[in-house]
Write a protein that holds these residues in place. Structure first.
Motif, short mmCIF file in Angstrom:
data_model
loop_
_atom_site.label_atom_id
_atom_site.label_comp_id
_atom_site.label_asym_id
_atom_site.label_seq_id
_atom_site.Cartn_x
_atom_site.Cartn_y
_atom_site.Cartn_z
N PRO A 206 13.42 -10.61 -0.94
CA PRO A 206 12.58 -10.35 -1.71
C PRO A 206 11.67 -9.46 -1.18
O PRO A 206 10.74 -10.36 -0.55
CB PRO A 206 12.09 -10.78 -2.65
CG PRO A 206 13.47 -11.98 -2.88
CD PRO A 206 14.05 -11.86 -1.39
N GLY A 207 11.43 -8.54 -1.47
CA GLY A 207 10.34 -7.70 -0.96
C GLY A 207 10.37 -6.94 0.48
O GLY A 207 9.55 -6.33 1.24
N VAL A 208 11.69 -6.88 0.91
CA VAL A 208 12.06 -6.56 1.90
C VAL A 208 12.55 -5.72 2.27
O VAL A 208 13.77 -5.86 2.01
CB VAL A 208 12.19 -7.61 3.59
CG1 VAL A 208 12.22 -7.13 4.88
CG2 VAL A 208 10.80 -8.50 3.16
N TYR B 96 -8.51 3.41 -3.84
CA TYR B 96 -8.24 3.75 -5.31
C TYR B 96 -8.95 3.43 -6.09
O TYR B 96 -9.88 3.92 -7.22
CB TYR B 96 -6.69 4.35 -6.05
CG TYR B 96 -5.49 4.73 -4.46
CD1 TYR B 96 -6.41 6.23 -4.61
CD2 TYR B 96 -5.12 4.11 -4.16
CE1 TYR B 96 -5.84 7.03 -2.91
CE2 TYR B 96 -3.97 4.58 -3.15
CZ TYR B 96 -4.34 6.29 -2.93
OH TYR B 96 -3.41 6.54 -1.81
N PRO C 288 7.19 0.77 -3.68
CA PRO C 288 6.65 -0.60 -4.21
C PRO C 288 5.32 -0.40 -3.46
O PRO C 288 4.87 -1.31 -3.76
CB PRO C 288 7.85 -1.22 -4.24
CG PRO C 288 8.73 -1.02 -3.19
CD PRO C 288 8.62 0.76 -3.23
N ASP C 289 5.13 -0.20 -1.84
CA ASP C 289 4.49 -0.46 -1.14
C ASP C 289 3.09 0.45 -1.71
O ASP C 289 2.22 0.58 -0.46
CB ASP C 289 5.12 -0.28 0.49
CG ASP C 289 6.09 -1.45 0.85
OD1 ASP C 289 5.81 -2.37 0.02
OD2 ASP C 289 7.08 -0.86 1.27
N VAL C 290 3.14 2.04 -2.17
CA VAL C 290 2.02 2.49 -2.57
C VAL C 290 1.60 2.69 -3.53
O VAL C 290 2.73 2.32 -4.58
CB VAL C 290 2.95 3.79 -1.51
CG1 VAL C 290 1.66 5.13 -2.32
CG2 VAL C 290 3.09 3.73 -0.34
N THR C 291 1.09 2.55 -4.01
CA THR C 291 -0.40 2.24 -5.14
C THR C 291 0.78 4.45 -5.54
O THR C 291 0.25 4.66 -5.26
CB THR C 291 -1.65 2.40 -5.08
OG1 THR C 291 -1.99 1.12 -4.28
CG2 THR C 291 -2.11 2.35 -6.79
N VAL D 13 -0.16 4.12 6.18
CA VAL D 13 -0.81 3.15 6.11
C VAL D 13 -0.13 1.89 5.67
O VAL D 13 0.08 0.97 6.86
CB VAL D 13 -2.37 3.31 5.58
CG1 VAL D 13 -2.38 2.66 4.24
CG2 VAL D 13 -2.95 1.48 5.83
N GLN D 14 0.50 1.84 4.54
CA GLN D 14 1.70 0.77 4.23
C GLN D 14 2.67 0.97 5.70
O GLN D 14 3.19 0.00 5.69
CB GLN D 14 2.33 1.44 3.03
CG GLN D 14 3.25 2.54 3.30
CD GLN D 14 2.63 3.36 3.38
OE1 GLN D 14 1.63 4.03 2.95
NE2 GLN D 14 3.65 5.15 2.59
N ARG E 253 1.00 -1.51 8.00
CA ARG E 253 0.86 -3.10 8.60
C ARG E 253 1.49 -2.85 8.15
O ARG E 253 1.70 -4.66 8.40
CB ARG E 253 -0.16 -2.54 6.53
CG ARG E 253 -1.45 -1.97 6.40
CD ARG E 253 -2.42 -2.91 7.28
NE ARG E 253 -3.77 -2.33 6.84
CZ ARG E 253 -4.53 -1.91 8.27
NH1 ARG E 253 -4.04 -2.22 8.99
NH2 ARG E 253 -6.04 -1.33 8.61
N GLU E 254 2.99 -2.69 7.61
CA GLU E 254 4.54 -3.29 7.84
C GLU E 254 4.37 -3.52 9.79
O GLU E 254 5.07 -4.81 9.61
CB GLU E 254 5.20 -2.35 6.93
CG GLU E 254 6.44 -2.74 7.74
CD GLU E 254 7.83 -3.34 6.33
OE1 GLU E 254 7.26 -3.82 5.69
OE2 GLU E 254 8.04 -4.24 7.87
N ILE F 227 1.97 -6.86 10.84
CA ILE F 227 2.19 -7.69 9.92
C ILE F 227 3.56 -8.64 11.29
O ILE F 227 3.61 -9.47 11.19
CB ILE F 227 2.12 -7.82 8.09
CG1 ILE F 227 1.35 -7.68 7.62
CG2 ILE F 227 2.92 -8.78 7.96
CD1 ILE F 227 1.13 -7.39 5.92
#
Lengths: 949, 158
Positions: free
Chosen positions: A54-56, A803, A842-845, A859-860, A863-864, A867
């Motif tokens: 989940p999340g990947v 934002y 889901p990685d961007v507002t 930038v997402q 960072r990905e 990390i």
């Protein structure tokens, strides 16, 4: 300037706005302003799926088709929701790059206007009801061998689907299969029949060609190999230290295409003049003696032009190529083959394969069958033939005579409207299928999610008709390839195929055809009157993407039109008919006419009108209805590419929407936004193209960068202006659409735009394209004026946008010299609708009303990767971070990376002599810089053009 | 006055026990039985999210022990009907904050630094309200300062 809130004062336009927003996901959400954070639920799995973290995100190789031909894609899914589609690097049709159609396909998946349920005569039924009715029909078919049963499909390449249809026809031998695509390749095949006596498909090897002459062939805009062509062509054009070699492109065309805009020499000619042109060329090359009567109309300059080009081609025999436009006349195709053969290009820059697509009877024979022998049942799969059919084939009236009309389609479109049974078809990302690329390479279309609605794929549908209960598309596709490939161990190799997305060793084998002795007869008559070209649209294609808001709002590459089509005319024609932009005209071909607005296009041939197909739809959905005009209504089957036309000014004005002057940086003339020059000039002295930078003094102390220092380089020499980056960015960064009224107010939200500039006279201008993302200035003017520090400088040089700090003063946008900042004047993004929420990355507002936004260098993604690298205790590798625009670019013109690493690709590009920044004189020190554009003209021809033409 | 309200547990729900479908005790499972956090929150080292245990994970033990306990009836029901358990979220970050568990674990930040002594909680409650201040306290602290980019806005906001 229109009133800011006028759309909310006018109830009608407001309603239309909201309708559009609802369909393309930007409905206003009235967020409840509660003090407490909302309660949320966590839904755990019952059984965790294997390999799902989940999340990947997970990535699946799949295939999308356009006009039947495959493009390999990689689909990114988040917990089962597809959110992004990119090219598959292993696929020969696109090599990992993509076009706006591929990028936007994911929005269509979430389109609420898709067909959702089985309907008969407008009432909701079930698949079981349909199957029951078909079983009754089948009893009759069994007795009559399927007499009066017909399929009408698009042109297909899917081996499994073709086999399913053939299986049905074997069961019911008197049934028939017809096909129709409004953008077809018929003339290519008739051309090879003329030249070789057999049906063949040419494969170009542009990388081997030093000199290319294209006769009305926009090989980088159109056709199933366009993305491969862009890659091959630009690879042979990339100028770097140590490899200062470029190919040369001569383009002869009537209406400016991206291919023509890239050309080193571009000659304006109407499509009907091409045969005479090719004849004259053939004579100069020495394969014919006779002069065609059409040639006499050419001016001396054109005759000289032909002579010089012919000489250049002969000098590069075996390393040159003459390309003919896909939909040009068969005679021109055949003549081109003779010329290429005489130049020794066969098997070097052009080779031959057997056509990969299905060959079935044409739609006109379906109309004949209905009218002569009668048809009892017609299955219409895919396409939209009632809307797209040529004006002289009254398909609609004919179909209405058929007793059972059954339609399987993604949308309840114009064709479904006249059918009793309307069956929902799955989206390409929802079902298993397969398809062939332009060179015959087979690839599997793997679903990325389960069907949202009751849809079935065409493969499943036909299996349902021919066998009891039908089979799943997965089983059918798998069984087909199991029988055909005879792999062992099958399971292991099949899984490898699914992983790669491409089936190895399926490319069509090269043919060695023999040319006929005689040259084809060319038509001698060149009409004097106005001509019209019908082209597929660069955004909605033949109308199939009409309901896709991203594609509607994307400015067309040359015209910058959004949300509509128009009547493209030259400045000369406009003057002659006293027309200006937005004037409505009536176009008549024989007894049929249509009305549209005029747009004057530099580079358009005199006496030539261009119209794009795919507009004037009535059953497209909430986004695509009632936009533009329907050019199919004046398009005849015998003249589906060009014909004569009459144009009448109606006296009315109908405004059209262009994004031409939005975010204009060039209002103060004399700014060197585009630097360009000739290759020879550059080789002599690079200063002639790009001046060496002087280090500018700055009062602002320099920032230290201990870690990475991000930067981007965009090569204007290879960028052809195709717009893929714009939609890739929109998809990656949850960028909303705003609707045509807001576009007219200059409020479109694209984070990266492609500016188009002309140089020279309006007849034969030079074209320039310049993608403009945020420059991430070292001394960013926006940062200085933000009162809330919502935009600030990161330790790695990113100009970041926070934002939740932004209060919407718009000072930053006002102070940005590059005009890259976009403001949410309304709540453009839909935060409520569940379908819309599923489509988001889901990685961007998702941004709210009143907030400024702009390019973040993805930038997402930075960072990905950072990390992941830190978790694995290693450095970030160069090329590991790929921005969305970079990933999509078919020309590989965009490179992103760490400028602090001298070995990185981006550092090397920034050290090139061609590197320059725009508006550097302002002292902003942009991190996005450009490589200047180079042309490779032939000096003799340059003299001719500057002297006479 | 207003600030006090924002910081009160009425708003932040700090130390308030959310009702859950099953009164799961971290104290029993972690504190007494000694299960590792990662047995259930299995993707915490690989993903932004820690992951919630699937019904199947619970049933690895509870198909053998406490098989008839009425407290676990929802669990067995979930397993039988293949319907997921729906938990009430205890910790929530705003949508514009992108916290990544895996990197914090990799850098040696303990679960307890944010979540408190979970192994002593019979019923799970929020140990502290998450304000940006807490994040910054750590991201600013030179002792654990792992590089300048910890202080970039875009480390968390995209």
């Amino acid at each position: 300037m229109p009133q800011m809130n006028s759309i909310f004062q006018d109830p009608l336009s407001r309603r239309h706005f909201i309708q559009i927003m609802g369909a393309s996901f930007a409905l206003a959400g009235l967020g409840s302003a509660c003090v407490r954070a909302p309660y949320e639920k966590i839904v755990a799995y019952v059984d965790s799926p294997e390999d799902q973290i989940p999340g990947v995100p997970r990535y699946f190789a799949s295939t999308l088709t356009l006009g039947g031909f495959a493009q390999g894609v990689i689909v990114e899914t988040h917990e089962g929701r597809p959110t992004k589609v990119d090219g598959n690097p292993d696929h020969p049709a696109n090599f990992g790059s993509s076009d706006p159609y591929i990028q936007a396909s994911v929005l269509s998946l979430y389109d609420p206007d898709r067909s959702q349920s089985v309907k008969k005569n407008g009432e909701i039924r079930s698949w079981d009801d349909f199957i029951l009715e078909m079983q009754n029909e089948k009893r009759t078919w069994n007795q009559t061998d399927g007499e009066g049963v017909c399929f009408l499909t698009e042109v297909l390449t899917s081996p499994t689907l073709i086999e399913q249809i053939n299986k049905f026809i074997r069961l019911f031998p008197k049934s028939n299969w017809y096909q129709f695509s409004p953008v077809d390749r018929k003339n290519i095949y008739e051309g090879t029949n003329l030249a070789f006596g057999r049906t063949l498909s040419p494969i170009y090897h542009l990388q081997q060609a030093r000199v290319i002459l294209s006769l009305d062939g926009a090989f980088m805009d159109e056709g199933p190999a366009r993305l491969a062509h862009i890659r091959q062509f630009t690879n042979a054009r990339r100028v770097r230290t140590g490899s200062k070699v470029m190919n040369r492109l001569y383009m002869v065309e009537g209406t400016p295409s991206l291919t023509g805009a890239t050309a080193d020499h571009r000659l304006r000619l109407n499509p009907s003049e091409m045969e005479a042109f090719a004849c004259a060329l053939a004579r100069k090359i020495g394969i014919t003696e006779s002069e065609s009567s059409g040639e006499s109309k050419f001016s001396d300059d054109i005759k000289k032009w032909i002579g010089i080009v012919a000489h250049d081609l002969k000098e590069h025999a075996g390393r040159c190529l003459v390309v003919c436009g896909d939909r040009q006349t068969p005679a021109l195709h055949a003549l081109t083959h003779h010329i290429n053969s005489a130049l020794g290009n066969f098997d070097k820059t052009v080779s031959w394969i057997q056509p990969v697509e299905s060959q079935a009877k044409d739609v006109s024979s379906l109309v004949d069958q209905i009218n002569s022998r009668g048809v009892n049942t017609v299955f219409i799969l895919g396409g939209n033939p009632v809307y797209c059919a040529p004006a002289d084939i009254d398909l609609k009236t004919a179909l209405l005579k058929v007793k059972n009309r059954i339609r399987l389609s993604e949308y309840p479109d114009e064709t479904a409207e006249i059918c009793q049974w309307r069956l929902p078809e799955t989206h390409a990302l929802e079902a298993w299928s397969d398809a062939l690329a332009f060179d015959g390479t087979a690839s599997i279309a793997q679903p990325a999610c389960a069907p949202f609605y009751e849809g079935k794929s065409a493969i499943e549908f036909i299996s349902l008709l021919s066998s009891q209960g039908g089979a799943s598309s997965h089983g059918l596709v798998r069984d087909y390839w199991k029988n055909r490939l005879k792999l062992s161990p099958f399971e292991e190799k099949w899984n490898q195929i699914l992983r790669d997305g491409v089936i190895p060793q399926t490319r069509a084998s090269a043919q060695r055809p023999v040319l006929k002795r005689n040259l084809p007869a060319v038509s001698s008559a060149i009409p004097n009157d106005l001509e019209i070209i019908f082209k597929e649209d660069s955004n909605v294609y033949d109308g199939r993407f009409s309901n896709n808001g991203w594609l509607q709002e994307l400015p067309r590459p040359i015209t910058k039109l959004t949300w509509t089509n128009a009547v493209l005319i030259s400045a000369e024609t406009a003057k002659k008919n006293s027309l200006e932009n937005d004037d409505e005209v009536e176009l008549s071909v024989q007894d049929r006419s249509v009305r549209g607005s005029v747009i004057i296009v530099p580079g358009q041939s005199e006496n030539l009108i261009t119209v794009h197909l795919g507009y004037g739809r009535t059953q497209a959905g909430r986004v695509g209805n009632r936009l533009g005009f329907n050019a199919y209504t004046i398009r005849r089957s015998s003249e589906s590419y060009f014909s004569s036309v009459q144009m009448l000014k109606t006296g009315r004005k109908r405004p059209i929407f262009t994004a031409q002057h939005h975010f204009d940086m060039d209002s103060t003339k004399g700014r060197d936004l585009i630097l360009y020059g000739d290759l020879d000039q550059f080789k002599q002295n690079s200063e002639k193209v790009v001046r060496t930078r002087k280090e500018q003094e700055s009062l602002v102390p320099a920032r230290p960068y201990t870690g990475a220092k991000w930067g981007m380089s965009i090569d204007l020499n290879t960028c052809i202006g195709c717009n893929a980056c714009m939609i890739a960015c929109q998809s990656e960064n949850n960028i909303p659409i705003v609707g045509q009224d807001e576009v007219a107010r200059g409020r479109s939200m694209h984070w990266i735009r492609v500016d188009r500039y002309y140089r020279g006279d309006s007849g034969s201008p030079q074209f320039f394209f310049q993608p403009i993302p945020c420059m991430h200035c070292e001394n960013a003017p926006c940062e200085e004026v933000c009162p809330t520090a919502a935009t600030s400088h990161s330790s790695e040089g990113l100009n970041q946008m926070t934002y939740n700090r932004c209060v919407g003063t718009r000072f930053c946008s006002n102070n940005c010299p590059y005009k890259v900042r976009r403001f949410n004047f309304f709540q453009y993004s839909d935060m409520k609708d569940s379908l819309s929420r599923m489509s988001k990355n889901p990685d961007v507002t998702v941004r709210s009303r009143g907030v400024m936004e702009k390019c973040t260098y993805c930038v997402q993604r930075i960072r990905e990767v950072q990390i992941r690298a830190e978790v694995e205790s290693r450095e970030v590798r160069d090329g590991e971070i790929i921005t969305a625009c970079q990933a999509s670019c078919p020309a590989q013109a965009i490179v992103f990376g760490d400028m602090n690493d001298p070995r990185s690709e981006v550092s090397k590009l920034k050290a090139e002599a061609l590197d320059y920044g725009i508006l550097e004189e302002l002292g902003t020190r942009p991190r996005t810089t450009y490589l200047a554009k180079l042309y490779n003209p032939l000096p003799a021809l340059r003299d001719l053009e500057s002297g006479g033409g | 006055m207003e600030t006090a309200l924002y910081w009160s547990s009425y708003v932040t729900h700090t130390d308030v026990v959310e009702s859950q479908p099953i009164p799961f005790s971290h104290k029993h499972h972690v504190g007494e039985l000694g299960l590792d956090c990662r047995y259930c929150h299995s993707v915490v080292e690989k993903s932004a999210y820690p992951g919630m245990p699937s019904t199947h994970t619970c049933m690895t033990c509870h198909s053998q022990i406490w098989k008839t306990s009425p407290i676990l009836a929802p669990l067995r029901e979930s397993y039988r009907t293949k319907t997921p358990l729906i938990w009430n979220r205890v910790y929530r970050l705003p949508d514009f904050v992108y916290f990544n568990h895996s990197i914090h674990i990799a850098k040696g930040i303990e679960c307890a630094s944010c979540h408190g002594q979970v192994e002593q909680m019979p019923l799970t409650r929020k140990h502290q309200a998450f304000y940006m201040r807490q994040c910054l306290d750590c991201h600013r602290d030179p002792q654990r300062h792992l590089g300048a980019k910890l202080m970039d806005c875009s480390t968390c906001h995209r």
